[in-house]
Scaffold this motif. Structure first.
Motif, mmCIF file in Angstrom:
data_model
loop_
_atom_site.group_PDB
_atom_site.id
_atom_site.type_symbol
_atom_site.label_atom_id
_atom_site.label_comp_id
_atom_site.label_asym_id
_atom_site.label_seq_id
_atom_site.Cartn_x
_atom_site.Cartn_y
_atom_site.Cartn_z
ATOM 1 N N TYR A 105 0.844 -1.190 0.000
ATOM 2 C CA TYR A 105 0.000 0.000 0.000
ATOM 3 C C TYR A 105 0.882 1.244 0.000
ATOM 4 O O TYR A 105 1.808 1.356 0.809
ATOM 5 C CB TYR A 105 -0.916 0.000 1.225
ATOM 6 C CG TYR A 105 -1.823 1.198 1.301
ATOM 7 C CD1 TYR A 105 -2.964 1.273 0.528
ATOM 8 C CD2 TYR A 105 -1.525 2.262 2.154
ATOM 9 C CE1 TYR A 105 -3.800 2.368 0.593
ATOM 10 C CE2 TYR A 105 -2.356 3.360 2.226
ATOM 11 C CZ TYR A 105 -3.488 3.415 1.443
ATOM 12 O OH TYR A 105 -4.302 4.502 1.507
ATOM 13 N N SER A 120 -0.401 7.387 -3.461
ATOM 14 C CA SER A 120 -1.397 7.084 -4.488
ATOM 15 C C SER A 120 -2.712 6.590 -3.892
ATOM 16 O O SER A 120 -3.687 6.413 -4.597
ATOM 17 C CB SER A 120 -0.862 6.026 -5.452
ATOM 18 O OG SER A 120 -0.650 4.809 -4.758
ATOM 19 N N GLN A 176 -3.648 3.684 -2.802
ATOM 20 C CA GLN A 176 -4.120 2.395 -3.303
ATOM 21 C C GLN A 176 -3.020 1.348 -3.181
ATOM 22 O O GLN A 176 -1.858 1.666 -2.996
ATOM 23 C CB GLN A 176 -4.604 2.499 -4.750
ATOM 24 C CG GLN A 176 -3.566 2.917 -5.753
ATOM 25 C CD GLN A 176 -4.181 3.049 -7.136
ATOM 26 O OE1 GLN A 176 -5.266 2.559 -7.389
ATOM 27 N NE2 GLN A 176 -3.484 3.717 -8.023
ATOM 28 N N ASN A 177 -3.442 0.094 -3.300
ATOM 29 C CA ASN A 177 -2.492 -1.017 -3.282
ATOM 30 C C ASN A 177 -1.879 -1.197 -4.662
ATOM 31 O O ASN A 177 -2.571 -1.046 -5.681
ATOM 32 C CB ASN A 177 -3.195 -2.318 -2.874
ATOM 33 C CG ASN A 177 -3.532 -2.330 -1.405
ATOM 34 O OD1 ASN A 177 -2.763 -1.838 -0.582
ATOM 35 N ND2 ASN A 177 -4.686 -2.889 -1.067
ATOM 36 N N TRP A 178 -0.603 -1.541 -4.678
ATOM 37 C CA TRP A 178 0.116 -1.823 -5.909
ATOM 38 C C TRP A 178 0.706 -3.225 -5.801
ATOM 39 O O TRP A 178 1.111 -3.656 -4.734
ATOM 40 C CB TRP A 178 1.256 -0.831 -6.126
ATOM 41 C CG TRP A 178 0.788 0.533 -6.542
ATOM 42 C CD1 TRP A 178 0.051 1.411 -5.804
ATOM 43 C CD2 TRP A 178 1.020 1.158 -7.789
ATOM 44 N NE1 TRP A 178 -0.187 2.548 -6.519
ATOM 45 C CE2 TRP A 178 0.417 2.429 -7.751
ATOM 46 C CE3 TRP A 178 1.702 0.796 -8.937
ATOM 47 C CZ2 TRP A 178 0.447 3.309 -8.807
ATOM 48 C CZ3 TRP A 178 1.751 1.669 -9.996
ATOM 49 C CH2 TRP A 178 1.124 2.918 -9.935
ATOM 50 N N PRO A 238 -1.073 -0.852 -10.294
ATOM 51 C CA PRO A 238 -2.051 -0.855 -9.200
ATOM 52 C C PRO A 238 -2.695 -2.240 -9.076
ATOM 53 O O PRO A 238 -2.851 -2.952 -10.070
ATOM 54 C CB PRO A 238 -3.074 0.193 -9.635
ATOM 55 C CG PRO A 238 -2.325 1.095 -10.559
ATOM 56 C CD PRO A 238 -1.349 0.214 -11.267
ATOM 57 N N SER A 241 -5.627 -3.208 -8.677
ATOM 58 C CA SER A 241 -6.881 -3.411 -9.404
ATOM 59 C C SER A 241 -6.665 -3.442 -10.919
ATOM 60 O O SER A 241 -7.614 -3.649 -11.658
ATOM 61 C CB SER A 241 -7.875 -2.309 -9.038
ATOM 62 O OG SER A 241 -7.325 -1.045 -9.357
#
Length: 183
Positions: A9, A13, A15-17, A43, A45
């Motif tokens: 995380y 940004s 978000q999780n990468w 990322p 997602s």
């Protein structure tokens, strides 16, 4: 082939990468070659897509042998049209892909340079047109030798003078600024 993926995380940004850390080539359940992956991340997602992921320098070597004395140096690995997604897989399809191609390829950079050059030439041409001086004021009093003012015949009756009387009528105006000859 075994892919070692990790997720982390990043607060910047929000978000999780995921990133690909290692690729192992297996034969009879033992690792024959191990490559560390560099610059393969997206990322969580998304999926990651690249035209070529390779250990060869001519393809930008995203896979690097894990150690200098490893047998991985003897292997040449190239994945063509490589796409991977380790997390958040839905309905067996890849999500939107983060591509490995950079935004400034040599072709795009040359296009931008050429556009800048053309813009500068256009600006210079417009500058020259705006500052163009008119030459009409220098030629107001001079009559052009190719320009003949058309006058009515009844106005010129008293200024006509016969040139020759050999059957053809020829007239010339006495004023040299205007000239009209009848033959």
């Amino acid at each position: 082939i075994r892919f070692l993926l990790t997720t982390s995380y990043y607060q910047l940004s929000v978000q999780n990468w995921f990133s690909l850390h290692r690729v192992q080539l297996l034969y009879n359940h033992s690792a024959q070659a191990t490559f560390n992956a560099s610059r393969i991340y997206a990322p969580a997602s998304y999926s990651y897509h690249c035209e070529r992921v390779s250990s060869l320098q001519r393809y930008d070597a995203l896979l690097i042998p894990s150690s200098a004395n490893d047998v991985s140096k003897l292997w040449e690995v190239t994945f063509i049209d490589f796409q991977i997604q380790g997390f958040n897989i839905q309905e067996g399809h890849f999500a939107y892909a983060k591509d490995c191609a950079s935004f400034f390829s040599p072709a795009i950079l040359m296009g931008l340079v050429m556009s800048l050059i053309l813009l500068l030439v256009l600006a210079y041409a417009l500058h020259m047109l705006i500052h163009l001086k008119s030459l009409d004021r220098h030629y107001e009093c001079k009559a052009s030798p190719a320009y003949f003012v058309q006058m009515k015949d009844n106005d010129m009756g008293d200024e006509k003078e016969p040139l020759r009387s050999s059957g053809n009528e020829s007239y010339e105006l006495r004023d040299q600024q205007f000239c009209k000859i009848y033959i």
